[in-house]
Enzyme design. Structure first.
Site, PDB file in Angstrom:
ATOM      1  N   ASP A  90      -0.927  84.843 -73.140  1.00  0.00           N
ATOM      2  CA  ASP A  90       0.213  85.057 -72.256  1.00  0.00           C
ATOM      3  C   ASP A  90       0.115  84.059 -71.104  1.00  0.00           C
ATOM      4  O   ASP A  90      -0.964  83.850 -70.551  1.00  0.00           O
ATOM      5  CB  ASP A  90       0.170  86.469 -71.671  1.00  0.00           C
ATOM      6  CG  ASP A  90       0.601  87.546 -72.658  1.00  0.00           C
ATOM      7  OD1 ASP A  90       0.668  87.254 -73.864  1.00  0.00           O
ATOM      8  OD2 ASP A  90       0.851  88.680 -72.212  1.00  0.00           O
ATOM      9  N   HIS A 147      -6.322  84.506 -77.791  1.00  0.00           N
ATOM     10  CA  HIS A 147      -6.305  84.879 -79.204  1.00  0.00           C
ATOM     11  C   HIS A 147      -6.244  83.650 -80.110  1.00  0.00           C
ATOM     12  O   HIS A 147      -5.947  82.548 -79.659  1.00  0.00           O
ATOM     13  CB  HIS A 147      -5.103  85.786 -79.476  1.00  0.00           C
ATOM     14  CG  HIS A 147      -5.182  87.119 -78.793  1.00  0.00           C
ATOM     15  ND1 HIS A 147      -5.293  88.301 -79.480  1.00  0.00           N
ATOM     16  CD2 HIS A 147      -5.169  87.462 -77.472  1.00  0.00           C
ATOM     17  CE1 HIS A 147      -5.351  89.321 -78.621  1.00  0.00           C
ATOM     18  NE2 HIS A 147      -5.263  88.819 -77.395  1.00  0.00           N
ATOM     19  N   SER A 249      -6.651  81.435 -66.052  1.00  0.00           N
ATOM     20  CA  SER A 249      -7.120  80.057 -66.166  1.00  0.00           C
ATOM     21  C   SER A 249      -6.205  79.303 -67.116  1.00  0.00           C
ATOM     22  O   SER A 249      -4.992  79.490 -67.077  1.00  0.00           O
ATOM     23  CB  SER A 249      -8.577  80.017 -66.626  1.00  0.00           C
ATOM     24  OG  SER A 249      -9.089  78.712 -66.450  1.00  0.00           O
TER      25      SER A 249
END
Length: 282
Positions: A90, A147, A249
């Protein structure tokens, strides 16, 4: 002018010390203080806790537990098309494109080299020469886990020590070579699309980078490069949880030359969600 001022402050800040202190506090069981910190942070950054498996902030024992929160199982559907590659995190697409003359675009007017990003690893430089890249910035309000973009077999992981500059829009537009200067973890995968790398960039107050197969990679920050090799025992599927940042980050995803085509609707500044289509096999 404002961005330049922010850059000057970044050079002057004791970034390692601030990160150490914040990481120590974030890992402490502080009872109501932890709850107040999470409530204040959530309000300041408009964090959506309704998607989290644990939505009651009182149930988080530490601030880091909150940072590394998992989402409900149906919160991020994974694009199931066989030839699709999905968003790894995200956040926001800060840059994407093709590596040209061995350079990647950091921000308008700022480029950095593939060699510096990959710590001069000769095989990886060869794999990703003229390849494609996508840079995803995770802000403090985002879900902080990253992911897999596609099915892959982990072949190598490298920890590269470095600085801890902020990777916000203001600093990436002002400080040159920021992704190649900051500490990072490089994960090289073998996939049906060819070699693929996920590069996890550290930043100011990112107290930890963790991966599912090895646990916490940093800290400690010993100032030395570390390398792990794998013989096929770590296999991850598209959309699978890889690990987390303890605060926002950046993730840089690299693909081989002529292996993938980015989604035709993709543009810089797009909001990303884990599992949405990023690209497809050529």
């Amino acid at each position: 002018m404002f961005n330049q001022l922010k850059a000057i402050i970044q050079y002057l800040l004791p970034k390692q010390l601030l990160t150490l202190i914040f990481g120590w506090i974030a890992n402490k069981h502080l009872g109501k203080v932890t709850t107040w910190m999470i409530l204040g942070f959530s309000k300041l950054y408009k964090v959506d806790l309704s998607e989290a498996k644990i939505s009651d902030v009182k149930e988080y024992k530490t601030f880091n537990d909150f940072f590394a929160r998992e989402l409900k199982d149906d919160a991020r559907p994974i694009d199931s098309a066989a030839n699709s590659i999905v968003m790894p995190a995200d956040g926001v697409i800060s840059q994407f494109g093709v590596v040209q003359d061995n350079l990647l675009l950091q921000a308008k007017g700022h480029f950095y080299s593939l060699e510096s990003l990959l710590a001069c690893h000769p095989d990886m430089i060869k794999f990703f020469k003229d390849g494609a890249y996508a840079t995803t910035y995770l802000s403090p309000q985002n879900y902080h886990r990253f992911h897999m973009p596609c099915d892959g077999i982990l072949r190598e992981m490298i920890y590269v020590p470095g600085s801890l500059f902020s990777v916000s829009k203001a600093t990436t537009e002002s400080i040159p070579n920021i992704f190649a200067r900051n500490e990072r973890v490089i994960c090289l995968f073998e996939t049906e699309f060819g070699p693929m790398a996920q590069i996890l960039i550290g930043a100011t107050i990112v107290g930890s980078i963790e991966v599912e197969w090895e646990g916490c990679i940093t800290p400690p920050r010993e100032g030395i490069m570390k390398r792990w090799t794998y013989a096929g025992e770590v296999k991850l599927t598209k959309g699978q949880d890889m690990g987390c940042f303890k605060l926002g980050s950046t993730v840089i995803t690299l693909f081989a030359s002529n292996a993938i085509a980015f989604d035709s609707h993709l543009k810089v500044g797009d909001i990303t969600r884990v599992g949405q289509k990023l690209a497809e096999r050529i």
